[in-house]
Design a protein around this motif. Sequence first.
Motif, PDB file in Angstrom:
ATOM      1  N   PRO A  88     -76.766  20.579  -7.197  1.00 54.34           N
ATOM      2  CA  PRO A  88     -78.044  20.329  -7.879  1.00 54.34           C
ATOM      3  C   PRO A  88     -79.244  20.804  -7.061  1.00 54.34           C
ATOM      4  O   PRO A  88     -79.522  20.279  -5.993  1.00 54.34           O
ATOM      5  CB  PRO A  88     -78.063  18.808  -8.047  1.00 54.34           C
ATOM      6  N   GLY A  89     -79.919  21.826  -7.555  1.00 54.26           N
ATOM      7  CA  GLY A  89     -81.065  22.364  -6.848  1.00 54.26           C
ATOM      8  C   GLY A  89     -80.732  23.019  -5.532  1.00 54.26           C
ATOM      9  O   GLY A  89     -81.606  23.176  -4.668  1.00 54.26           O
ATOM     10  N   GLY A 109     -63.115  15.217   1.781  1.00 51.22           N
ATOM     11  CA  GLY A 109     -62.753  14.427   0.613  1.00 51.22           C
ATOM     12  C   GLY A 109     -62.930  15.234  -0.654  1.00 51.22           C
ATOM     13  O   GLY A 109     -63.280  16.423  -0.601  1.00 51.22           O
ATOM     14  N   PRO A 110     -62.691  14.629  -1.818  1.00 52.63           N
ATOM     15  CA  PRO A 110     -62.868  15.342  -3.088  1.00 52.63           C
ATOM     16  C   PRO A 110     -64.257  15.972  -3.174  1.00 52.63           C
ATOM     17  O   PRO A 110     -65.251  15.369  -2.762  1.00 52.63           O
ATOM     18  CB  PRO A 110     -62.682  14.253  -4.139  1.00 52.63           C
ATOM     19  N   LEU A 111     -64.307  17.167  -3.725  1.00 52.48           N
ATOM     20  CA  LEU A 111     -65.536  17.965  -3.728  1.00 52.48           C
ATOM     21  C   LEU A 111     -65.938  18.309  -5.160  1.00 52.48           C
ATOM     22  O   LEU A 111     -65.149  18.905  -5.902  1.00 52.48           O
ATOM     23  CB  LEU A 111     -65.317  19.246  -2.928  1.00 52.48           C
ATOM     24  N   VAL A 112     -67.149  17.947  -5.535  1.00 52.24           N
ATOM     25  CA  VAL A 112     -67.710  18.321  -6.828  1.00 52.24           C
ATOM     26  C   VAL A 112     -68.631  19.524  -6.618  1.00 52.24           C
ATOM     27  O   VAL A 112     -69.548  19.471  -5.797  1.00 52.24           O
ATOM     28  CB  VAL A 112     -68.520  17.167  -7.456  1.00 52.24           C
ATOM     29  N   LEU A 113     -68.362  20.592  -7.361  1.00 52.82           N
ATOM     30  CA  LEU A 113     -69.241  21.764  -7.346  1.00 52.82           C
ATOM     31  C   LEU A 113     -69.932  21.844  -8.699  1.00 52.82           C
ATOM     32  O   LEU A 113     -69.275  21.908  -9.741  1.00 52.82           O
ATOM     33  CB  LEU A 113     -68.442  23.038  -7.079  1.00 52.82           C
ATOM     34  N   ASP A 114     -71.258  21.872  -8.665  1.00 52.13           N
ATOM     35  CA  ASP A 114     -72.061  21.863  -9.876  1.00 52.13           C
ATOM     36  C   ASP A 114     -73.145  22.933  -9.754  1.00 52.13           C
ATOM     37  O   ASP A 114     -73.549  23.298  -8.653  1.00 52.13           O
ATOM     38  CB  ASP A 114     -72.699  20.475 -10.050  1.00 52.13           C
ATOM     39  N   ASP A 207     -77.289  16.922 -13.733  1.00 51.03           N
ATOM     40  CA  ASP A 207     -77.418  16.423 -12.365  1.00 51.03           C
ATOM     41  C   ASP A 207     -77.021  14.952 -12.296  1.00 51.03           C
ATOM     42  O   ASP A 207     -76.351  14.524 -11.346  1.00 51.03           O
ATOM     43  CB  ASP A 207     -78.856  16.602 -11.871  1.00 51.03           C
ATOM     44  N   VAL A 208     -77.438  14.175 -13.287  1.00 48.43           N
ATOM     45  CA  VAL A 208     -77.060  12.758 -13.338  1.00 48.43           C
ATOM     46  C   VAL A 208     -75.544  12.627 -13.424  1.00 48.43           C
ATOM     47  O   VAL A 208     -74.931  11.819 -12.722  1.00 48.43           O
ATOM     48  CB  VAL A 208     -77.740  12.058 -14.526  1.00 48.43           C
ATOM     49  N   LEU A 209     -74.920  13.439 -14.287  1.00 48.48           N
ATOM     50  CA  LEU A 209     -73.463  13.409 -14.423  1.00 48.48           C
ATOM     51  C   LEU A 209     -72.772  13.757 -13.114  1.00 48.48           C
ATOM     52  O   LEU A 209     -71.807  13.086 -12.705  1.00 48.48           O
ATOM     53  CB  LEU A 209     -73.024  14.382 -15.519  1.00 48.48           C
ATOM     54  N   ALA A 210     -73.229  14.792 -12.439  1.00 44.80           N
ATOM     55  CA  ALA A 210     -72.599  15.213 -11.189  1.00 44.80           C
ATOM     56  C   ALA A 210     -72.681  14.119 -10.131  1.00 44.80           C
ATOM     57  O   ALA A 210     -71.707  13.854  -9.411  1.00 44.80           O
ATOM     58  CB  ALA A 210     -73.253  16.502 -10.684  1.00 44.80           C
ATOM     59  N   GLY A 211     -73.829  13.469 -10.017  1.00 46.08           N
ATOM     60  CA  GLY A 211     -73.970  12.381  -9.050  1.00 46.08           C
ATOM     61  C   GLY A 211     -73.096  11.191  -9.397  1.00 46.08           C
ATOM     62  O   GLY A 211     -72.466  10.594  -8.513  1.00 46.08           O
TER      63      GLY A 211
END
Length: 269
Positions: A88-89, A109-114, A207-211
């Motif tokens: 995000p940003g 740890g688990p990684l979120v890519l957005d 962004d809210v979803l990713a967080g």
Amino acid sequence: RRILPRRRRNSHKGTYGRALLMGGTAQYPGAIALAAEGALRSGAGLVQVSASTAAMAAVVARTPEAIAWPVLTPDLALEAADALLAGPGLGRDPEARRLVARLLRETPGPLVLDADAIAVLEGKPEVVKNCPQAVILTPHPGELAQLLDTGVDDIQKDRRAAVREAAERTGAVVVLKGAGTLVTQPGQPVWLNLNGNPGMACGGSGDVLAGLLAGLLAQKIAPVDAACAAVWLHGMAGDIAALKKTQAAMTAGDIARALPDAFRQIAPR
């Protein structure tokens, strides 16, 4: 109800994990602040935000509960994180590329890519397969089209085939956002989410979803379960926000603020 952990009476903030969120350049300081709000509403014990100095004022003003860390470089410390989010940003400059490359090699740890963290993969989905930890990608159709080197119309023509292809080529859990968000992982069924509304088509909603997703992962929820739960809670919060604010006037911040009411649909307190 099955996926979310029960909160024990003798628990403390360390029980529910630490989420590390990375992003927030001077041009997009609000993106990481909205992601932080989503993570803080997830039930995670601690949320740490690593962002540019220019984004710190937005983060601190919106989410004083987050640990604000004005460092956004490829060399930042990762070891204490139970789950990580980048994108995000974040921007798409060489530093952002180096950070994402390092995360794919060394994430603890688990990684979120957005968002930008998907864009800097530059149409090379196979590089994700080398990550030692679970990766969750959260693209909208345009970002997925860029990743798979195809057109947005092709993605939208057969969203289920597209999300399956992305999962197979990346080895990741893939969340294809949009009306009827889809979630899948390699060799597994495709989950279709049915809540949400057109008012969620606004800047910052993803962004809210990713967080939120990063916060659920920090609580040791399995990646595909965390993705499905995050998508459903996000959609429910969007529906609640639309009832309060109308679809036309609601904002991403309204979705984040409605997350407690979304959680109330599945937990009495």
